[in-house]
Enzyme design. Structure first.
Site, PDB file in Angstrom:
ATOM      1  N   TYR A   1       0.782  -1.232   0.000  1.00  0.00           N
ATOM      2  CA  TYR A   1       0.000   0.000   0.000  1.00  0.00           C
ATOM      3  C   TYR A   1       0.811   1.278   0.000  1.00  0.00           C
ATOM      4  CZ  TYR A   1      -3.615  -3.343   1.013  1.00  0.00           C
ATOM      5  OH  TYR A   1      -4.464  -4.403   0.935  1.00  0.00           O
TER       6      TYR A   1
ATOM      7  N   LYS B   1       7.399   4.685   6.831  1.00  0.00           N
ATOM      8  CA  LYS B   1       6.462   4.050   5.891  1.00  0.00           C
ATOM      9  C   LYS B   1       5.369   5.070   5.603  1.00  0.00           C
ATOM     10  CE  LYS B   1       5.297  -0.497   6.236  1.00  0.00           C
ATOM     11  NZ  LYS B   1       4.510  -1.709   6.601  1.00  0.00           N
TER      12      LYS B   1
ATOM     13  N   ASP C   1       2.024 -13.041  10.040  1.00  0.00           N
ATOM     14  CA  ASP C   1       2.663 -12.876   8.725  1.00  0.00           C
ATOM     15  C   ASP C   1       4.182 -13.056   8.839  1.00  0.00           C
ATOM     16  OD1 ASP C   1       2.520 -12.507   6.027  1.00  0.00           O
ATOM     17  OD2 ASP C   1       2.343 -10.316   6.097  1.00  0.00           O
TER      18      ASP C   1
HETATM   19  N1  LIG Z   1      12.393  -0.251   9.516  1.00  0.00           N
HETATM   20  C1  LIG Z   1      12.913  -0.561   8.340  1.00  0.00           C
HETATM   21  N2  LIG Z   1      14.238  -0.432   8.118  1.00  0.00           N
HETATM   22  C2  LIG Z   1      14.787  -0.771   6.921  1.00  0.00           C
HETATM   23  N3  LIG Z   1      14.075  -1.252   5.879  1.00  0.00           N
HETATM   24  C3  LIG Z   1      12.745  -1.405   6.040  1.00  0.00           C
HETATM   25  C4  LIG Z   1      12.091  -1.067   7.273  1.00  0.00           C
HETATM   26  N4  LIG Z   1      10.781  -1.339   7.128  1.00  0.00           N
HETATM   27  C5  LIG Z   1      10.616  -1.825   5.904  1.00  0.00           C
HETATM   28  N5  LIG Z   1      11.782  -1.869   5.230  1.00  0.00           N
HETATM   29  C6  LIG Z   1      12.007  -2.305   3.836  1.00  0.00           C
HETATM   30  O1  LIG Z   1      10.879  -1.959   3.084  1.00  0.00           O
HETATM   31  C7  LIG Z   1      10.286  -3.111   2.482  1.00  0.00           C
HETATM   32  C8  LIG Z   1       8.788  -2.927   2.426  1.00  0.00           C
HETATM   33  O2  LIG Z   1       8.251  -3.027   3.698  1.00  0.00           O
HETATM   34  P1  LIG Z   1       6.689  -3.108   3.974  1.00  0.00           P
HETATM   35  O3  LIG Z   1       6.507  -3.464   5.377  1.00  0.00           O
HETATM   36  O4  LIG Z   1       6.040  -1.856   3.501  1.00  0.00           O
HETATM   37  O5  LIG Z   1       6.135  -4.164   2.961  1.00  0.00           O
HETATM   38  P2  LIG Z   1       6.297  -5.740   2.824  1.00  0.00           P
HETATM   39  O6  LIG Z   1       6.212  -6.372   4.149  1.00  0.00           O
HETATM   40  O7  LIG Z   1       7.519  -6.069   2.035  1.00  0.00           O
HETATM   41  O8  LIG Z   1       5.060  -6.049   1.906  1.00  0.00           O
HETATM   42  P3  LIG Z   1       3.567  -6.364   2.334  1.00  0.00           P
HETATM   43  O9  LIG Z   1       3.072  -5.190   3.121  1.00  0.00           O
HETATM   44  O10 LIG Z   1       2.899  -6.505   1.036  1.00  0.00           O
HETATM   45  O11 LIG Z   1       3.609  -7.640   3.132  1.00  0.00           O
HETATM   46  C9  LIG Z   1      10.766  -4.273   3.345  1.00  0.00           C
HETATM   47  O12 LIG Z   1      10.802  -5.473   2.607  1.00  0.00           O
HETATM   48  C10 LIG Z   1      12.157  -3.817   3.764  1.00  0.00           C
HETATM   49  O13 LIG Z   1      13.112  -4.147   2.775  1.00  0.00           O
END
Ligand SMILES: Nc1ncnc2c1ncn2[C@@H]1O[C@H](COP(=O)(O)OP(=O)(O)OP(=O)(O)O)[C@@H](O)[C@H]1O
Length: 522
Positions: A23, A41, A134
């Site tokens: 999203y 985010k 998850d």
């Molecule tokens: N706190 C953080 N520090 C560093 N990288 C991050 C952090 N949070 C997220 N990321 C990076 O951003 C990516 C996307 O994160 P996000 O939680 O938005 O989605 P996702 O878990 O990959 O997808 P979905 O929400 O569809 O399950 C992660 O795979 C990671 O590589």
């Protein structure tokens, strides 16, 4: 939820995009007040924000070294910002993919260390009556000193009683426990199942059934649940036993976090956070290369998608990116997806055939995420926009250079062959002069005139000879006329070709040529 109404742009400077979820995007950012690096985010509030709200709710209550820290949230300009701890090592999925991209896999010591710390994060959640729902490599992050942190609480839930809502199928298909897929009552043991699948993912590069369609995989897990690593000989007895324990079908028999934290697998293989840090440093080039490749691929896909307009409705067919991590899905009625026992799709039971057809098309185009109500476009980022423009200019420059090369190749050969022809004509012309012993001059008509003047006839014999010679000259002149004509034509042609080369677009030419190319491309 108690998010700040301050403008987050006054507090943070966004540095670059580090990841993308279903999203929104995740940015690396700097806190202006103290220069601290954080992850933010950002989700547009026009789309689905319930999962982000849920994530904020869960995160703000968690205080564990193995759960990503929450610093605050903001609601501004139609966007919801979630500020959290920045994990410089990225997600474990990137590490796993980078290593398999490099033809190797993670060592058992690293797998054990990551699983142990993840398990500690899960243990903290379970102790506080929360289920993550998850668990997968994509949701496990590594910080700059090798600590492992559980992230992405978008689908996590607070257990009100002892059991979760049974009507909702939630999580990422390949990691989902059979009890969730069977719509049985489920509890926190569902996270242990997903941890077992995550262990297989770390060892083998992907979860079981990853090669089949996610909907079919859901049915395959229900009918034939995975219970061990594929190549058991490759791994230690302890690792094999650990995976088998996590994948025990009956949740009651499946061990708890407390029991698993004492597992012999960890006692034998688990190392310190320094070990993880060293591993990351040693393999930083491999990881960076993989991330760059992944980023380029994403930019290409985003660029193509940016040609599409506004919100992408689900029934709009657009090219779908190859999904590595299938993302998380929430389906309220899994039985609405008709399939038979072997996972083959059955004839639809939907009343409206067209609606059914569209739903199935969406699933095959977008993956399971499309079963959620609406897919919103990711937030437009200035970094991405700049990259898109740079890529477009590069693409146009390459195109122009190719065109110039082609024109040069095409006409260069022609010029050469025409020059050769001219040379040949010149040679034959010269040989006629030599045969007639006519002195060479650049202007043939001047020569004739000179001859005429210098050899005025006096005797009849001389007259006769002169007439004969004049006739011969006329003949020669006639003979040379077409050659001359041909020569003029060839020169004209050469001039035309040179003009065309000159008119061809140059790489550093002005924007008019860029526009012409863009128009032609469109
Ligand atoms: N706190 C953080 N520090 C560093 N990288 C991050 C952090 N949070 C997220 N990321 C990076 O951003 C990516 C996307 O994160 P996000 O939680 O938005 O989605 P996702 O878990 O990959 O997808 P979905 O929400 O569809 O399950 C992660 O795979 C990671 O590589």
């Amino acid at each position: 939820m108690n998010e700040s109404l301050m403008n987050p742009e006054d507090c943070y400077r966004l540095e670059c995009v580090i990841g993308e979820g279903s999203y929104g995007q995740v940015y690396k950012a700097t806190q202006l007040e103290n220069g601290k690096v954080v992850a933010i985010k950002i989700v547009p509030t026009t789309g689905e924000i319930e999962s982000l709200k849920r994530e904020i709710q869960i995160l703000r209550d968690c205080r564990s070294d193995n759960i990503v820290k929450y610093f605050g949230s903001y609601h501004s300009n139609g966007q919801l910002w979630l500020v959290m701890e920045y994990c410089a090592g990225g997600s474990v999925i990137d590490l796993v993919k980078a290593m398999s991209f490099n033809g190797s896999s993670l060592p058992e010591e690293l797998i054990a260390t990551i699983l142990y710390q993840t398990l500690k994060g899960i243990d903290y959640m379970h102790n506080h009556k929360k289920i993550h729902r998850d668990i997968k490599c994509g949701n496990i992050l590594i910080d700059h000193i090798g600590n492992i942190k559980l992230a992405d609480f978008g689908v996590s839930t607070q257990l009100v009683h002892t059991m979760a809502d049974t009507d909702t199928v939630i999580g990422s298909p390949f990691w989902m426990s059979p009890e969730i897929l069977l719509k049985s009552r489920y509890n926190k043991k569902t996270d242990i199942w997903s941890l077992g699948i995550t262990a297989i993912e770390m060892a083998e590069g992907e979860p079981p059934y990853a090669h089949i369609h996610p909907i079919r995989a859901m049915f395959a897990i229900k009918n034939n649940p995975p219970n061990s690593l594929t190549d058991q000989n490759k791994w230690s007895k302890e690792f094999n036993t650990f995976v088998k324990k996590c994948l025990i079908l009956d949740p009651k028999e499946r061990p708890s976090t407390k029991e698993l934290l004492q597992d012999p697998f960890f006692q034998k293989f688990c190392k310190s956070r320094e070990y993880v840090q060293q591993f990351m440093i040693k393999n930083s080039r491999v990881i960076e290369n993989y991330k760059k490749q992944k980023q380029n691929k994403q930019h290409e896909q985003q660029f193509e998608q940016s040609q599409e307009k506004g919100i992408v409705q689900l029934d709009t067919l657009v090219e779908c990116e190859e999904e590595e991590d299938l993302g998380t899905m929430i389906v309220n009625d899994i039985d609405a997806i008709p399939m038979n026992e072997t996972g083959t799709m059955l004839e639809h039971q939907y009343q409206d055939a067209e609606v059914y057809e569209k739903a199935m098309n969406r699933v095959s185009e977008y993956g399971l995420q499309s079963l959620n109500q609406m897919r919103t476009p990711v937030t437009e980022s200035p970094f991405r926009k700049q990259k898109q423009i740079e890529d477009k200019i590069q693409q146009l420059t390459d195109e122009m250079n190719n065109e110039i090369k082609k024109i040069k190749q095409k006409y260069g050969d022609q010029i050469q062959s025409l020059q050769k022809l001219l040379q040949q004509k010149h040679e034959s012309h010269k040989s006629v002069h030599e045969q007639k012993l006519i002195p060479q001059s650049t202007n043939y008509y001047r020569q004739l005139d000179f001859k005429h003047k210098t050899s005025a006839p006096s005797t009849p014999v001389q007259m006769q000879t002169k007439q004969k010679s004049q006739q011969e000259n006329i003949n020669l002149e006639n003979q040379l006329k077409p050659t001359k004509f041909q020569q003029t034509n060839l020169q004209k042609l050469q001039l035309q070709i040179q003009n065309r080369i000159h008119d061809a677009p140059k790489p550093d030419n002005n924007s008019k040529i860029l526009k012409q190319l863009i128009n032609r491309k469109n």
